[in-house]
Enzyme design. Structure first.
Site, PDB file in Angstrom:
ATOM      1  N   LYS A 187       0.852  -1.194   0.000  1.00 25.94           N
ATOM      2  CA  LYS A 187       0.000   0.000   0.000  1.00 25.94           C
ATOM      3  C   LYS A 187       0.888   1.246   0.000  1.00 25.94           C
ATOM      4  O   LYS A 187       1.461   1.614   1.012  1.00 25.94           O
ATOM      5  CB  LYS A 187      -0.937   0.064   1.209  1.00 25.94           C
ATOM      6  CG  LYS A 187      -2.034   1.089   0.944  1.00 25.94           C
ATOM      7  CD  LYS A 187      -2.606   1.741   2.163  1.00 25.94           C
ATOM      8  CE  LYS A 187      -1.844   2.905   2.708  1.00 25.94           C
ATOM      9  NZ  LYS A 187      -1.754   4.098   1.845  1.00 25.94           N
ATOM     10  N   GLU A 262       9.946   1.805  10.457  1.00 22.31           N
ATOM     11  CA  GLU A 262      10.983   2.795  10.088  1.00 22.31           C
ATOM     12  C   GLU A 262      10.315   4.155  10.192  1.00 22.31           C
ATOM     13  O   GLU A 262       9.499   4.511   9.344  1.00 22.31           O
ATOM     14  CB  GLU A 262      11.471   2.539   8.662  1.00 22.31           C
ATOM     15  CG  GLU A 262      12.150   1.195   8.455  1.00 22.31           C
ATOM     16  CD  GLU A 262      13.506   1.099   9.106  1.00 22.31           C
ATOM     17  OE1 GLU A 262      14.060   2.156   9.487  1.00 22.31           O
ATOM     18  OE2 GLU A 262      14.002  -0.018   9.263  1.00 22.31           O
ATOM     19  N   CYS A 296      13.706  11.198   6.096  1.00 20.62           N
ATOM     20  CA  CYS A 296      13.733  10.800   7.501  1.00 20.62           C
ATOM     21  C   CYS A 296      15.123  10.999   8.084  1.00 20.62           C
ATOM     22  O   CYS A 296      15.275  11.309   9.252  1.00 20.62           O
ATOM     23  CB  CYS A 296      13.316   9.342   7.630  1.00 20.62           C
ATOM     24  SG  CYS A 296      14.338   8.231   6.648  1.00 20.62           S
ATOM     25  N   GLU A 398       9.835  16.923  14.058  1.00 19.40           N
ATOM     26  CA  GLU A 398      10.307  16.613  12.707  1.00 19.40           C
ATOM     27  C   GLU A 398       9.565  17.544  11.744  1.00 19.40           C
ATOM     28  O   GLU A 398       8.337  17.466  11.631  1.00 19.40           O
ATOM     29  CB  GLU A 398      10.018  15.148  12.361  1.00 19.40           C
ATOM     30  CG  GLU A 398      10.601  14.764  11.019  1.00 19.40           C
ATOM     31  CD  GLU A 398      10.248  13.343  10.596  1.00 19.40           C
ATOM     32  OE1 GLU A 398       9.096  12.931  10.769  1.00 19.40           O
ATOM     33  OE2 GLU A 398      11.146  12.650  10.063  1.00 19.40           O
TER      34      GLU A 398
HETATM   35  P1  NAD Z   1       2.505   8.657   7.267  1.00 22.64           P
HETATM   36  O1  NAD Z   1       2.743   7.987   8.562  1.00 22.64           O
HETATM   37  O2  NAD Z   1       1.515   9.743   7.189  1.00 22.64           O
HETATM   38  O3  NAD Z   1       2.056   7.597   6.154  1.00 22.64           O
HETATM   39  C1  NAD Z   1       2.854   6.480   5.813  1.00 22.64           C
HETATM   40  C2  NAD Z   1       1.963   5.420   5.212  1.00 22.64           C
HETATM   41  O4  NAD Z   1       1.083   4.933   6.221  1.00 22.64           O
HETATM   42  C3  NAD Z   1       1.063   5.904   4.076  1.00 22.64           C
HETATM   43  O5  NAD Z   1       0.959   4.890   3.115  1.00 22.64           O
HETATM   44  C4  NAD Z   1      -0.260   6.128   4.775  1.00 22.64           C
HETATM   45  O6  NAD Z   1      -1.377   6.039   3.923  1.00 22.64           O
HETATM   46  C5  NAD Z   1      -0.244   4.974   5.761  1.00 22.64           C
HETATM   47  N1  NAD Z   1      -1.117   5.145   6.928  1.00 22.64           N
HETATM   48  C6  NAD Z   1      -1.472   6.301   7.549  1.00 22.64           C
HETATM   49  N2  NAD Z   1      -2.293   6.036   8.595  1.00 22.64           N
HETATM   50  C7  NAD Z   1      -2.448   4.690   8.637  1.00 22.64           C
HETATM   51  C8  NAD Z   1      -3.167   3.807   9.475  1.00 22.64           C
HETATM   52  N3  NAD Z   1      -3.898   4.260  10.485  1.00 22.64           N
HETATM   53  N4  NAD Z   1      -3.105   2.489   9.216  1.00 22.64           N
HETATM   54  C9  NAD Z   1      -2.363   2.008   8.197  1.00 22.64           C
HETATM   55  N5  NAD Z   1      -1.675   2.799   7.348  1.00 22.64           N
HETATM   56  C10 NAD Z   1      -1.700   4.121   7.573  1.00 22.64           C
HETATM   57  O7  NAD Z   1       3.947   9.126   6.775  1.00 22.64           O
HETATM   58  P2  NAD Z   1       4.299   9.962   5.478  1.00 22.64           P
HETATM   59  O8  NAD Z   1       3.848  11.365   5.730  1.00 22.64           O
HETATM   60  O9  NAD Z   1       3.828   9.238   4.264  1.00 22.64           O
HETATM   61  O10 NAD Z   1       5.889   9.880   5.465  1.00 22.64           O
HETATM   62  C11 NAD Z   1       6.700  10.766   6.159  1.00 22.64           C
HETATM   63  C12 NAD Z   1       7.201  10.140   7.446  1.00 22.64           C
HETATM   64  O11 NAD Z   1       7.864   8.926   7.137  1.00 22.64           O
HETATM   65  C13 NAD Z   1       8.225  11.004   8.144  1.00 22.64           C
HETATM   66  O12 NAD Z   1       7.978  10.984   9.536  1.00 22.64           O
HETATM   67  C14 NAD Z   1       9.535  10.309   7.837  1.00 22.64           C
HETATM   68  O13 NAD Z   1      10.554  10.533   8.771  1.00 22.64           O
HETATM   69  C15 NAD Z   1       9.120   8.884   7.809  1.00 22.64           C
HETATM   70  N6  NAD Z   1      10.086   8.092   7.047  1.00 22.64           N
HETATM   71  C16 NAD Z   1      10.907   7.231   7.726  1.00 22.64           C
HETATM   72  C17 NAD Z   1      11.864   6.498   7.028  1.00 22.64           C
HETATM   73  C18 NAD Z   1      12.790   5.556   7.742  1.00 22.64           C
HETATM   74  O14 NAD Z   1      13.412   4.736   7.066  1.00 22.64           O
HETATM   75  N7  NAD Z   1      12.926   5.618   9.055  1.00 22.64           N
HETATM   76  C19 NAD Z   1      11.975   6.651   5.640  1.00 22.64           C
HETATM   77  C20 NAD Z   1      11.124   7.536   4.998  1.00 22.64           C
HETATM   78  C21 NAD Z   1      10.166   8.255   5.701  1.00 22.64           C
END
Ligand code: NAD
Length: 504
Positions: A187, A262, A296, A398
């Site tokens: 997803k 992550e 991230c 962040e």
């Molecule tokens: P997000 O948490 O908003 O969404 C990530 C994914 O989770 C999306 O596909 C979203 O649709 C899904 N999602 C959201 N709510 C959900 C739920 N209740 N149940 C299941 N799925 C759900 O994050 P984002 O805004 O897409 O990405 C940015 C964040 O990701 C930042 O905090 C960044 O630091 C982090 N990130 C971490 C890494 C790492 O390797 N540590 C890498 C890239 C991004």
């Protein structure tokens, strides 16, 4: 700055994006969500959201493929050959995938083509090579018995991906899951479905059996939760924000599903006076502005030893002001738009936050004036503030954009206390040519990764992941092997053993 009057779309996308389940495109039935080009704010496609019943179909297709396609049992040679085909097809379509990614992400084409898509292809080659070198364990210390430890595919994996590097990050999850014999449902983020939709199509064109990789699209609380809560999903790999991670880990925890998380970061980039200043400056700029600042592992808190602080900041500000912002399609562009208007507004709102808490705006802080269509895009200037202390919100939250917070320290202990003084612990950067300082810092920093005298490098063989709010579990060669496999101990007597004769 570029001053294009109109912005050409990188590619003409499909009018709508739907799920791909069991090798087949699904018709659009759920609500349609807009997909937007961040460089000019134009809606370019629509996403058909998968509801719980469509997610159920996807999980059933993955389960069916796990039980009946022969994928988990495939010989190493055949799986290796298939992974290499997936590598080749991804690489062959790197330009097309980069264009699609650019169209909903706005990161520069150059960065997407040269870094993201090459990495996406490499993920398959890496895991093809990794599975050729996996080892087992044998315990024969107990007299008369030999126990062997075997690893088996874990089952159906739910892979939930973020929007900031959609294909580079999701392909790592897909490659790892299927390399170890699992099937999966991916997803992507609802903001960035375009390239991953084509990517999953390509995997099928390369000959991947139907149902091994399935795709569902939609918002987190709708499609994402239906997926991670599905009883037939065996494990969940998530990359995204910390709050979402907590929610998903709670759902998975209730069902005792293993997870990798992550999550976010607020990483310290510590620059000691003993550092090579020119290289540290180049790396600090890359550390906060690469990928339009949306990473991230960004070095978003830049910690400077007092004796070099004024000079370093002056040079950082001068270079920031010269960064070329604009059309992500142009090779010269160094900073494209942020992923959405809402995200741009949130990032820039931290300027007021910084000033209210006693910080000083050093550079940027607004929307650039680029001319033409670009003025409808979601651009933010490269921004830096000087924060009065590490307890401020700009040093704790962040921000996830081209927004650096500078802090000044006097002693080594102060630097380490600042670096460790957030709820996160993803990565840390240390700059010094004084070996004892480096060795001490490597020991004292509380983060999953420490990069010394270098900007980010992702070594896929090594574990990657964060301490504390930055995550749970690790990704990487062996870490993925442990996550995506179940471990089974088999004990066999080496000669017939004497068995008590109960009831004889
Ligand atoms: P997000 O948490 O908003 O969404 C990530 C994914 O989770 C999306 O596909 C979203 O649709 C899904 N999602 C959201 N709510 C959900 C739920 N209740 N149940 C299941 N799925 C759900 O994050 P984002 O805004 O897409 O990405 C940015 C964040 O990701 C930042 O905090 C960044 O630091 C982090 N990130 C971490 C890494 C790492 O390797 N540590 C890498 C890239 C991004």
């Amino acid at each position: 700055m570029n001053s294009a009057a109109t912005v050409a779309l990188p590619i003409t996308p499909p009018a709508s994006i739907t799920s791909l389940i069991g090798g087949k495109r699904m018709p659009a039935k759920g609500p349609l969500l807009p997909v937007t080009y961040p460089a000019n704010g134009q809606v370019v496609s629509q996403l058909a959201e998968a509801d719980a019943s469509e997610v159920d179909l996807a999980v059933k297709a993955a389960r069916h493929a796990f039980d009946h396609s022969g994928w988990p049992q495939l010989t190493l040679e055949k799986r290796h050959a298939m992974l290499m085909k997936l590598h080749d097809i991804t690489l062959a379509h790197a330009d097309e995938l980069a264009r699609l990614e650019c169209l909903n992400l706005g990161v520069s084409m150059r960065e997407l083509r040269e870094r993201h898509m090459t990495r996406a292809a490499y993920n398959f080659r890496f895991f093809a090579e990794h599975i050729s070198h996996t080892k087992g364990q044998v315990y024969d210390q107990s007299a008369g018995y030999r126990s062997i430890v075997v690893r088996e595919p874990a089952g159906v994996a739910a892979l939930v991906a973020p929007w900031n590097a959609p294909t580079a990050l999701a392909s790592m999850k897909v490659a790892a899951a299927i390399a170890f014999g699992n099937t999966c449902v991916l997803k992507p983020s609802e903001q960035t479905p375009l390239a991953l939709s084509r990517f999953v199509e390509l995997l099928h064109e390369a000959g991947l059996p139907d149902g091994v990789v399935n795709l569902v699209n939609g918002r987190g609380p709708v499609t994402g939760e239906a997926l991670v809560a599905h009883p037939d999903v065996d494990l969940v790999s998530f990359t995204g924000g910390t709050i979402t991670g907590r929610r998903i880990a709670a759902i998975a925890g209730e069902r005792l599903k293993p997870v990798t998380m992550e999550l976010g970061g607020k990483s310290a980039n510590i620059i000691f006076a003993s550092a090579d200043m020119e290289r540290a400056l180049d790396a600090a700029l890359v550390g906060i502005y690469a990928n339009n600042g949306q990473q991230c592992l960004a070095g978003s808190r830049i910690l400077l030893e007092r004796s070099i602080a004024d000079d370093f900041i002056a040079r950082f500000v001068e270079r920031s002001a010269r960064i070329r912002i604009g059309d992500p399609m142009l090779d010269a562009t160094e900073l494209g738009p942020l992923a959405s208007a809402r995200h741009r507004d949130r990032v820039l709102s931290f300027v007021d936050v910084a000033c209210k808490e006693g910080g000083v705006l050093l550079t940027g802080g607004g929307r650039p004036s680029l001319g033409g269509d670009l003025d409808n895009g979601f651009f933010a200037e490269p921004t830096a503030v000087l924060a009065p202390n590490n307890g401020t919100q700009v040093c704790q939250d962040e921000i996830f954009g081209p927004f650096a917070a500078f802090l000044v320290f006097d002693t080594y202990d102060e630097a380490i206390a600042m670096a460790n003084g957030t709820s996160f612990g993803l990565v840390s950067y240390v700059w010094s040519d004084h070996l004892p300082t480096v060795e001490r810092a490597v020991r004292d920093l509380r983060s999953g990764v420490v990069w010394v005298n270098t900007p980010m490098v992702r070594e896929l063989r090594a574990p990657f992941g964060g301490y504390r709010d930055s995550g749970l579990g690790r990704e990487g060669g062996e870490a993925c092997e442990q996550f995506y496999t179940e471990v089974k101990t088999v004990t066999v007597p080496s000669s017939p053993v004497t068995i008590r004769k109960l009831g004889a």
